[in-house]
Design a protein around this motif. Structure first.
Motif, PDB file in Angstrom:
ATOM      1  N   GLY A 526      14.520   5.568   0.450  1.00  0.00           N
ATOM      2  CA  GLY A 526      15.007   6.938   0.470  1.00  0.00           C
ATOM      3  C   GLY A 526      14.665   7.689   1.738  1.00  0.00           C
ATOM      4  O   GLY A 526      14.917   8.889   1.835  1.00  0.00           O
ATOM      5  N   GLY A 527      14.076   7.005   2.731  1.00  0.00           N
ATOM      6  CA  GLY A 527      13.760   7.653   4.002  1.00  0.00           C
ATOM      7  C   GLY A 527      12.779   8.798   3.826  1.00  0.00           C
ATOM      8  O   GLY A 527      11.653   8.615   3.360  1.00  0.00           O
ATOM      9  N   ASP A 528      13.200  10.015   4.168  1.00  0.00           N
ATOM     10  CA  ASP A 528      12.320  11.188   4.084  1.00  0.00           C
ATOM     11  C   ASP A 528      11.833  11.464   2.665  1.00  0.00           C
ATOM     12  O   ASP A 528      10.791  12.094   2.475  1.00  0.00           O
ATOM     13  CB  ASP A 528      13.036  12.429   4.626  1.00  0.00           C
ATOM     14  N   LEU A 529      12.581  10.978   1.663  1.00  0.00           N
ATOM     15  CA  LEU A 529      12.170  11.172   0.274  1.00  0.00           C
ATOM     16  C   LEU A 529      10.849  10.459   0.006  1.00  0.00           C
ATOM     17  O   LEU A 529      10.023  10.921  -0.795  1.00  0.00           O
ATOM     18  CB  LEU A 529      13.261  10.655  -0.662  1.00  0.00           C
ATOM     19  N   ALA A 530      10.628   9.325   0.698  1.00  0.00           N
ATOM     20  CA  ALA A 530       9.373   8.588   0.550  1.00  0.00           C
ATOM     21  C   ALA A 530       8.208   9.330   1.192  1.00  0.00           C
ATOM     22  O   ALA A 530       7.049   9.126   0.826  1.00  0.00           O
ATOM     23  CB  ALA A 530       9.506   7.192   1.160  1.00  0.00           C
ATOM     24  N   THR A 531       8.520  10.215   2.138  1.00  0.00           N
ATOM     25  CA  THR A 531       7.479  11.046   2.741  1.00  0.00           C
ATOM     26  C   THR A 531       7.043  12.125   1.761  1.00  0.00           C
ATOM     27  O   THR A 531       5.858  12.444   1.644  1.00  0.00           O
ATOM     28  CB  THR A 531       7.997  11.691   4.037  1.00  0.00           C
ATOM     29  N   ARG A 532       7.999  12.672   1.036  1.00  0.00           N
ATOM     30  CA  ARG A 532       7.661  13.722   0.076  1.00  0.00           C
ATOM     31  C   ARG A 532       6.994  13.152  -1.174  1.00  0.00           C
ATOM     32  O   ARG A 532       6.071  13.749  -1.729  1.00  0.00           O
ATOM     33  CB  ARG A 532       8.922  14.493  -0.313  1.00  0.00           C
ATOM     34  N   TYR A 533       7.483  12.016  -1.633  1.00  0.00           N
ATOM     35  CA  TYR A 533       6.930  11.393  -2.847  1.00  0.00           C
ATOM     36  C   TYR A 533       6.301  10.054  -2.465  1.00  0.00           C
ATOM     37  O   TYR A 533       6.971   9.020  -2.437  1.00  0.00           O
ATOM     38  CB  TYR A 533       8.016  11.201  -3.892  1.00  0.00           C
ATOM     39  N   PRO A 534       5.020  10.034  -2.131  1.00  0.00           N
ATOM     40  CA  PRO A 534       4.398   8.816  -1.590  1.00  0.00           C
ATOM     41  C   PRO A 534       4.356   7.639  -2.549  1.00  0.00           C
ATOM     42  O   PRO A 534       4.111   6.509  -2.119  1.00  0.00           O
ATOM     43  CB  PRO A 534       2.994   9.287  -1.194  1.00  0.00           C
ATOM     44  N   GLU A 535       4.575   7.863  -3.847  1.00  0.00           N
ATOM     45  CA  GLU A 535       4.660   6.716  -4.757  1.00  0.00           C
ATOM     46  C   GLU A 535       5.878   5.858  -4.436  1.00  0.00           C
ATOM     47  O   GLU A 535       5.873   4.644  -4.701  1.00  0.00           O
ATOM     48  CB  GLU A 535       4.685   7.196  -6.209  1.00  0.00           C
ATOM     49  N   ARG A 536       6.916   6.445  -3.872  1.00  0.00           N
ATOM     50  CA  ARG A 536       8.057   5.666  -3.405  1.00  0.00           C
ATOM     51  C   ARG A 536       7.620   4.747  -2.261  1.00  0.00           C
ATOM     52  O   ARG A 536       8.041   3.599  -2.166  1.00  0.00           O
ATOM     53  CB  ARG A 536       9.191   6.584  -2.943  1.00  0.00           C
ATOM     54  N   MET A 537       6.771   5.295  -1.407  1.00  0.00           N
ATOM     55  CA  MET A 537       6.234   4.514  -0.285  1.00  0.00           C
ATOM     56  C   MET A 537       5.403   3.351  -0.816  1.00  0.00           C
ATOM     57  O   MET A 537       5.491   2.221  -0.325  1.00  0.00           O
ATOM     58  CB  MET A 537       5.380   5.437   0.574  1.00  0.00           C
ATOM     59  N   LEU A 538       4.587   3.633  -1.836  1.00  0.00           N
ATOM     60  CA  LEU A 538       3.751   2.601  -2.446  1.00  0.00           C
ATOM     61  C   LEU A 538       4.612   1.458  -2.972  1.00  0.00           C
ATOM     62  O   LEU A 538       4.319   0.284  -2.711  1.00  0.00           O
ATOM     63  CB  LEU A 538       2.925   3.215  -3.580  1.00  0.00           C
ATOM     64  N   TYR A 539       5.687   1.784  -3.678  1.00  0.00           N
ATOM     65  CA  TYR A 539       6.544   0.729  -4.224  1.00  0.00           C
ATOM     66  C   TYR A 539       7.283   0.001  -3.099  1.00  0.00           C
ATOM     67  O   TYR A 539       7.515  -1.226  -3.189  1.00  0.00           O
ATOM     68  CB  TYR A 539       7.538   1.296  -5.233  1.00  0.00           C
ATOM     69  N   GLY A 540       7.652   0.724  -2.034  1.00  0.00           N
ATOM     70  CA  GLY A 540       8.330   0.074  -0.914  1.00  0.00           C
ATOM     71  C   GLY A 540       7.470  -0.979  -0.251  1.00  0.00           C
ATOM     72  O   GLY A 540       7.970  -1.998   0.239  1.00  0.00           O
ATOM     73  N   ILE A 541       6.155  -0.758  -0.260  1.00  0.00           N
ATOM     74  CA  ILE A 541       5.235  -1.719   0.357  1.00  0.00           C
ATOM     75  C   ILE A 541       4.839  -2.823  -0.627  1.00  0.00           C
ATOM     76  O   ILE A 541       4.719  -3.995  -0.257  1.00  0.00           O
ATOM     77  CB  ILE A 541       3.976  -0.994   0.884  1.00  0.00           C
ATOM     78  N   LEU A 542       4.659  -2.433  -1.891  1.00  0.00           N
ATOM     79  CA  LEU A 542       4.295  -3.412  -2.929  1.00  0.00           C
ATOM     80  C   LEU A 542       5.350  -3.407  -4.045  1.00  0.00           C
ATOM     81  O   LEU A 542       5.114  -2.893  -5.141  1.00  0.00           O
ATOM     82  CB  LEU A 542       2.921  -3.078  -3.517  1.00  0.00           C
ATOM     83  N   PRO A 543       6.521  -3.962  -3.788  1.00  0.00           N
ATOM     84  CA  PRO A 543       7.584  -3.948  -4.808  1.00  0.00           C
ATOM     85  C   PRO A 543       7.381  -5.041  -5.850  1.00  0.00           C
ATOM     86  O   PRO A 543       8.052  -6.084  -5.842  1.00  0.00           O
ATOM     87  CB  PRO A 543       8.845  -4.197  -3.966  1.00  0.00           C
ATOM     88  N   LYS A 544       6.425  -4.826  -6.743  1.00  0.00           N
ATOM     89  CA  LYS A 544       6.125  -5.844  -7.746  1.00  0.00           C
ATOM     90  C   LYS A 544       5.947  -5.176  -9.105  1.00  0.00           C
ATOM     91  O   LYS A 544       5.850  -3.951  -9.215  1.00  0.00           O
ATOM     92  CB  LYS A 544       4.861  -6.619  -7.353  1.00  0.00           C
ATOM     93  N   GLU A 545       5.867  -5.959 -10.142  1.00  0.00           N
ATOM     94  CA  GLU A 545       5.806  -5.434 -11.510  1.00  0.00           C
ATOM     95  C   GLU A 545       4.549  -4.594 -11.745  1.00  0.00           C
ATOM     96  O   GLU A 545       4.582  -3.602 -12.457  1.00  0.00           O
ATOM     97  CB  GLU A 545       5.870  -6.583 -12.520  1.00  0.00           C
ATOM     98  N   GLU A 546       3.432  -5.000 -11.129  1.00  0.00           N
ATOM     99  CA  GLU A 546       2.200  -4.221 -11.286  1.00  0.00           C
ATOM    100  C   GLU A 546       2.397  -2.777 -10.818  1.00  0.00           C
ATOM    101  O   GLU A 546       1.931  -1.827 -11.450  1.00  0.00           O
ATOM    102  CB  GLU A 546       1.078  -4.847 -10.466  1.00  0.00           C
ATOM    103  N   THR A 547       3.091  -2.626  -9.688  1.00  0.00           N
ATOM    104  CA  THR A 547       3.339  -1.283  -9.151  1.00  0.00           C
ATOM    105  C   THR A 547       4.264  -0.517 -10.086  1.00  0.00           C
ATOM    106  O   THR A 547       4.030   0.670 -10.368  1.00  0.00           O
ATOM    107  CB  THR A 547       3.955  -1.370  -7.743  1.00  0.00           C
TER     108      THR A 547
END
Length: 738
Positions: A526-547
């Protein structure tokens, strides 16, 4: 032995009491002659047996002056009897004027001296203090070219102005209650509140009112600590830390202050100094961080207000949305602050040039503005006149001309028309004061920035050559042009490969920097949306079921999570980044300490505060090689943090994460230095304000035997970019001409 001649003094010799200083020195040494402002230099015609001593004294200057050169030439001009200050004339514009200066101790004594001419007068100043940049319209610096021209001097002020023995001899800002600018207290509908404005404003503040206060370079919004929640609510900044203005004793009570920080607080610039709280839990309504931005009263108005207040501290925040220009006129304040403030304490002196408060932390400049800017730096960048237009966020501008680079005060985030207009205004006014005609306009590499578009328009208008400069290379150029390894760690910057950079290691000397290392490129869904909602950033880096399970447990519904999963899987509307800031955001999100960014840099700052009470452990680092570049795996750091969440405190994980990330970055730099044969490592970028990260990088670099470079004369964040652009452009041109 010379006994006569014409003396030309160049540098910052306007608005610093230089002509009165020359006059006084001439009288003390029995020198005859004249002195006048000539453009931005001072020209002295002098004769006397103590001529050489006189020249030596002039070369020492006044407390606020900065002398570039003192040149003596022969002159056949007739020398008058006595010594005379002549009318100013046009001349060279090689110098500049100082930044606004905090009210001096002598003037503070004046406003509190019973029965004195200046007792209780809010705009008291002298040759050593008061407004400069915020009121100037043109050079030479004389009253008629400032906003004080609208206030003709009364007889008593005229007497002081012309008295060589007075501290206000030729002080262009001299004024008193009889002839000077007047204060008024208004309701937000513009109607006057009866009574003495300062006494009444203090009483209203004590009783919980929110008051907008017009200062040197714009409006502040002020309230007591008890009213902070209401203020944050009306401004829509519930989580943002605010600065405070307080008495010296109150700041000592609530914060830890080193001797260096004390000198900074009390020096001529009186900036906001970010201090560590003595009690982390104290004043959390003002700042939820472990730090608090503190400043002392810096104008006569502030000193008088605190004399009448019953409380020793006020919350004091700029009256503008984050990233927007400060409000400077009363009509705009009434219109835009209605519903946010109860009253407006204002005056009728026009603010010609906006100027926000400067901010300093650990001796590093966070925001270059009032008291510290305009900043003038001696630098040989060749013969071309260069404009550095700056970045998109935390922008300012720099102009290089004839061996000096002038950097403007902070402008803001050039993402909106209002701030772009302010940027353009700053360019035009600074160029006018310098007599600058650009040969080169340096700008950010990003083609879509509004500042980049403005650079193209200006180049078309002026015929100047455009020079794009990559954001992080500008960071290194601002720090040094020596052969080195350069580390640039920040939020985002447009990379030469079209991705978003932000964790970069370069090798070489400006303008020949090669990218030799960086952080792992990861996804920003989501680009800038990941800056506002850092959990998006977390999933972008660790895209796994645990996340995904973690996000579900935190309330993410199936639809939102499904969209996020598909975005990452298909790489749709996903930006690739090596940003250090974004990996810190992801760590904050993982630990649950910041799930939504409500102000610039919030996740990383909250992570730092969380880590303060933690005990760091150095984790393993994973490095890979690609295209002759060393890459630090940040996804492995997040996986390690994830694995420790069940058994370790968030504070310990946060502290370990910061230390391991910083160590990994420094290790890439040390390896590159050894491989390339360099002995210097420079650090820049906004993440370097994080005390733990910066100190870890510094210790690792120094332990390796390398010289550590950190430019403390400019902001480490994007406030150094316009200066770095000028350095890059000038160095490039000099290389081309060899």
């Amino acid at each position: 032995m010379r006994i006569r001649g014409q003396i030309s003094i160049k540098g910052i010799v306007q608005g610093v009491g230089f002509r009165p200083f020359v006059f006084k020195t001439a009288h003390e040494l029995g020198i005859q002659g004249t002195v006048r402002n000539l453009g931005s230099e001072v020209l002295v015609l002098a004769q006397g047996t103590n001529f050489e001593t006189f020249v030596h004294c002039l070369s020492q200057g006044t407390p606020l002056s900065r002398i570039d050169s003192v040149t003596v030439t022969d002159s056949d001009e007739p020398v008058p009897a006595g010594f005379v200050i002549l009318m100013s004339a046009e001349g060279s514009l090689s110098g500049f004027i100082p930044a606004d200066v905090a009210t001096c101790d002598d003037c503070i004594r004046d406003i509190f001296t019973p029965g004195g001419r200046y007792e209780g007068y809010w705009a008291t100043s002298c040759v050593n203090c008061g407004p400069r940049y915020s009121i100037i319209c043109g050079l030479p610096y004389d009253r008629e070219r400032t906003r004080m021209d609208e206030f003709p001097m009364c007889g008593a002020c005229e007497d002081e102005y012309t008295d060589p023995a007075s501290r206000r001899h030729h002080a262009q800002t001299i004024a008193c209650a009889t002839c000077g600018p007047k204060l008024s207290l208004l309701r937000t509908d513009g109607t006057s509140v009866p009574g003495d404005p300062l006494h009444t404003a203090a009483s209203l503040l004590d009783n919980g009112a929110v008051v907008a206060i017009r200062g040197l370079g714009g409006f502040h919004i002020a309230c007591t600590a008890e009213a902070t929640g209401r203020l944050k609510g009306t401004l829509g900044r519930p989580e943002q830390p605010l600065a405070v203005m307080a008495t010296k004793e109150e700041i000592e009570r609530v914060a830890i202050i080193s001797e260096t920080e004390r000198k900074c607080l009390t020096g001529p610039s009186h900036p906001i100094v970010v201090l560590v709280k003595k009690d982390r839990e104290a004043l959390k309504g003002i700042s939820k961080l472990h730090t608090l931005g503190c400043m002392l009263p810096y104008t006569a108005l502030h000193h008088l207000l605190f004399r009448y207040l019953s409380q020793p501290m006020l919350v004091m925040t700029s009256a503008n949305p984050p990233g927007y220009p400060m409000i400077t006129n009363t009509h705009e304040a009434c219109e835009r602050l209605k519903g946010h403030v109860d009253y407006i304490l204002t005056h009728n002196r026009v603010i010609q040039n906006r100027c926000d408060d400067s901010v300093v932390r650990d001796g590093k400049i966070l925001r270059l503005s009032r008291g510290l800017a305009p900043k003038r730096e001696r630098r040989d960048l060749g013969n071309a006149c260069i404009l550095g237009i700056g970045p998109e966020l935390n922008a300012n501008i720099s102009i290089y001309k004839e061996g000096y680079c002038i950097t403007s005060p902070h402008v803001g985030n050039v993402r909106n028309p209002a701030t772009l207009a302010y940027l353009q205004e700053t360019v035009e006014r600074t160029a006018c004061l310098l007599g600058a005609k650009y040969d080169v306009i340096a700008h950010d590499l990003h083609p879509q920035f509004l500042s980049t578009r403005y650079a193209h328009e200006l180049a078309e208008e002026t015929g100047a050559t455009l020079m794009p400069v990559q954001h992080h290379k500008a960071h290194i150029a601002a720090a040094t042009t020596s052969p080195c390894i350069g580390i640039a760690i920040d939020g985002v910057g447009y990379g030469e490969d079209g991705t978003v950079w932000g964790g970069e290691i370069f090798a070489g000397a400006v303008p020949d920097l090669t990218r030799v290392g960086h952080l792992e490129p990861v996804m920003m869904p989501g680009g800038d949306l990941a800056t506002r909602y850092p959990e998006r950033m977390l999933y972008g880096i660790l895209p796994k079921e645990e996340t995904a399970a973690l996000l579900r447990a935190r309330g993410w519904d199936a639809t939102a999570l499904g969209v996020l999963e598909k975005q990452v899987e298909r790489r749709f509307n996903v930006t690739i980044t090596s940003s250090t800031g974004r990996i810190l955001d992801a760590a904050a999100a993982l630990l649950g300490v910041c799930r939504e960014r409500t102000f610039d840099g919030e996740p990383a700052q909250v992570l730092e505060t969380t880590a303060v009470t933690g005990t760091p452990t150095l984790w393993d680092r994973e490095f890979t090689q690609e295209n002759e570049r060393t890459i630090l795996s940040t996804s492995s750091l997040l996986r390690e943090a994830f694995s420790r969440m069940k058994n370790e405190r968030p504070a310990d994980i946060a502290a370990s994460f910061q230390q391991t990330l910083a160590t990994g970055i420094a290790e890439i730099a040390v390896m590159a230095a050894e491989e390339k044969g360099y002995k210097k490592v420079a650090l820049s970028g906004g993440v370097a304000y994080n005390h733990a990260i910066e100190s870890t990088i510094r210790k690792t670099i120094v332990a390796s035997g390398n010289e550590y470079i950190l430019n403390t004369n400019y902001p480490l964040g994007d406030g150094c970019i316009s200066y770095g652009q000028c350095v890059w452009a000038g160095t490039t041109l000099k290389q081309v001409r060899k």
